[in-house]
Write a protein that holds these residues in place. Sequence first.
Motif, mmCIF file in Angstrom:
data_model
loop_
_atom_site.group_PDB
_atom_site.id
_atom_site.type_symbol
_atom_site.label_atom_id
_atom_site.label_comp_id
_atom_site.label_asym_id
_atom_site.label_seq_id
_atom_site.Cartn_x
_atom_site.Cartn_y
_atom_site.Cartn_z
ATOM 1 N N VAL A 1 3.799 10.155 -7.507
ATOM 2 C CA VAL A 1 4.743 10.475 -8.579
ATOM 3 C C VAL A 1 4.009 10.619 -9.912
ATOM 4 C CG1 VAL A 1 6.683 9.560 -9.918
ATOM 5 C CG2 VAL A 1 6.735 9.461 -7.434
ATOM 6 N N PHE A 2 3.065 9.715 -10.190
ATOM 7 C CA PHE A 2 2.316 9.792 -11.446
ATOM 8 C C PHE A 2 1.500 11.076 -11.515
ATOM 9 C CE2 PHE A 2 -1.481 8.860 -13.997
ATOM 10 C CZ PHE A 2 -0.864 8.608 -15.204
ATOM 11 N N SER A 3 0.827 11.439 -10.424
ATOM 12 C CA SER A 3 -0.002 12.647 -10.447
ATOM 13 C C SER A 3 0.856 13.902 -10.589
ATOM 14 C CB SER A 3 -0.882 12.728 -9.198
ATOM 15 O OG SER A 3 -0.074 12.780 -8.041
ATOM 16 N N LEU A 4 2.014 13.941 -9.945
ATOM 17 C CA LEU A 4 2.909 15.095 -10.111
ATOM 18 C C LEU A 4 3.409 15.195 -11.546
ATOM 19 C CD1 LEU A 4 5.003 14.972 -6.818
ATOM 20 C CD2 LEU A 4 3.304 16.682 -7.470
ATOM 21 N N THR A 5 3.691 14.066 -12.167
ATOM 22 C CA THR A 5 4.136 14.067 -13.557
ATOM 23 C C THR A 5 3.040 14.577 -14.474
ATOM 24 O OG1 THR A 5 5.578 12.191 -13.100
ATOM 25 C CG2 THR A 5 5.050 12.612 -15.407
ATOM 26 N N VAL A 6 1.817 14.131 -14.273
ATOM 27 C CA VAL A 6 0.698 14.575 -15.112
ATOM 28 C C VAL A 6 0.486 16.077 -14.957
ATOM 29 C CG1 VAL A 6 -1.816 14.427 -15.399
ATOM 30 C CG2 VAL A 6 -0.446 12.344 -15.193
ATOM 31 N N VAL A 7 0.555 16.577 -13.737
ATOM 32 C CA VAL A 7 0.355 18.018 -13.509
ATOM 33 C C VAL A 7 1.474 18.813 -14.170
ATOM 34 C CG1 VAL A 7 0.399 19.796 -11.719
ATOM 35 C CG2 VAL A 7 -1.001 17.759 -11.420
ATOM 36 N N LYS A 8 2.704 18.352 -14.041
ATOM 37 C CA LYS A 8 3.833 19.081 -14.610
ATOM 38 C C LYS A 8 3.759 19.095 -16.139
ATOM 39 C CE LYS A 8 8.735 19.682 -13.802
ATOM 40 N NZ LYS A 8 8.663 20.982 -13.220
ATOM 41 N N VAL A 9 3.401 17.991 -16.753
ATOM 42 C CA VAL A 9 3.305 17.932 -18.208
ATOM 43 C C VAL A 9 2.132 18.767 -18.699
ATOM 44 C CG1 VAL A 9 2.798 16.387 -20.142
ATOM 45 C CG2 VAL A 9 4.488 15.724 -18.443
ATOM 46 N N SER A 10 1.004 18.726 -18.006
ATOM 47 C CA SER A 10 -0.170 19.463 -18.464
ATOM 48 C C SER A 10 -0.005 20.979 -18.293
ATOM 49 C CB SER A 10 -1.421 18.986 -17.736
ATOM 50 O OG SER A 10 -1.325 19.285 -16.363
ATOM 51 N N ARG A 11 0.877 21.401 -17.378
ATOM 52 C CA ARG A 11 1.115 22.841 -17.213
ATOM 53 C C ARG A 11 2.040 23.385 -18.289
ATOM 54 N NH1 ARG A 11 3.007 23.968 -11.256
ATOM 55 N NH2 ARG A 11 4.660 24.752 -12.557
ATOM 56 N N GLY A 12 2.743 22.532 -18.994
ATOM 57 C CA GLY A 12 3.625 22.976 -20.067
ATOM 58 C C GLY A 12 5.018 23.330 -19.568
ATOM 59 N N ASP A 13 5.447 22.807 -18.453
ATOM 60 C CA ASP A 13 6.779 23.116 -17.930
ATOM 61 C C ASP A 13 7.898 22.518 -18.776
ATOM 62 O OD1 ASP A 13 5.671 24.520 -15.907
ATOM 63 O OD2 ASP A 13 5.975 22.998 -14.364
ATOM 64 N N LEU B 1 0.830 -1.214 0.000
ATOM 65 C CA LEU B 1 0.000 0.000 0.000
ATOM 66 C C LEU B 1 0.860 1.258 0.000
ATOM 67 C CD1 LEU B 1 -2.841 -1.045 2.456
ATOM 68 C CD2 LEU B 1 -2.969 -0.821 -0.026
ATOM 69 N N THR B 2 1.972 1.226 0.727
ATOM 70 C CA THR B 2 2.892 2.369 0.749
ATOM 71 C C THR B 2 3.493 2.604 -0.624
ATOM 72 O OG1 THR B 2 3.410 1.932 3.068
ATOM 73 C CG2 THR B 2 4.948 3.318 1.851
ATOM 74 N N LEU B 3 3.949 1.541 -1.277
ATOM 75 C CA LEU B 3 4.519 1.684 -2.614
ATOM 76 C C LEU B 3 3.477 2.150 -3.623
ATOM 77 C CD1 LEU B 3 6.832 -1.446 -2.803
ATOM 78 C CD2 LEU B 3 7.517 0.946 -2.671
ATOM 79 N N ALA B 4 2.263 1.639 -3.525
ATOM 80 C CA ALA B 4 1.195 2.070 -4.430
ATOM 81 C C ALA B 4 0.891 3.557 -4.232
ATOM 82 C CB ALA B 4 -0.051 1.236 -4.207
ATOM 83 N N GLY B 5 0.878 4.016 -2.989
ATOM 84 C CA GLY B 5 0.660 5.437 -2.718
ATOM 85 C C GLY B 5 1.765 6.298 -3.293
ATOM 86 N N PHE B 6 3.004 5.844 -3.166
ATOM 87 C CA PHE B 6 4.144 6.583 -3.727
ATOM 88 C C PHE B 6 4.037 6.667 -5.246
ATOM 89 C CE2 PHE B 6 8.543 6.639 -5.347
ATOM 90 C CZ PHE B 6 8.938 7.864 -4.838
ATOM 91 N N ILE B 7 3.647 5.568 -5.879
ATOM 92 C CA ILE B 7 3.504 5.559 -7.338
ATOM 93 C C ILE B 7 2.401 6.523 -7.774
ATOM 94 C CG2 ILE B 7 2.752 4.111 -9.274
ATOM 95 C CD1 ILE B 7 4.306 1.817 -7.897
ATOM 96 N N VAL B 8 1.302 6.553 -7.043
ATOM 97 C CA VAL B 8 0.204 7.474 -7.376
ATOM 98 C C VAL B 8 0.662 8.919 -7.242
ATOM 99 C CG1 VAL B 8 -2.040 8.310 -6.552
ATOM 100 C CG2 VAL B 8 -1.645 5.863 -6.853
#
Length: 53
Positions: A31-43, A22-29
């Motif tokens: 990291v994935f959400s931060l990546t999606v936000v960073k890409v969608s902002r156009g950084d 559960l800890t690893l799954a939370g970490f993956i979520v």
Amino acid sequence: MSLRKPHELHQRRFGRNLGLALTLAGFIVIVFSLTVVKVSRGDFLLPTGEVQQ
């Protein structure tokens, strides 16, 4: 084929493995959400003055 009750050690090990999973799954979520936000902002886009042709 025996139908013995699982040993107490296996139950504790399962609990630890479940917590780690559960800890690893939370970490993956996260990291994935931060990546999606960073890409969608156009950084990741280059500034218009530095675009190479």
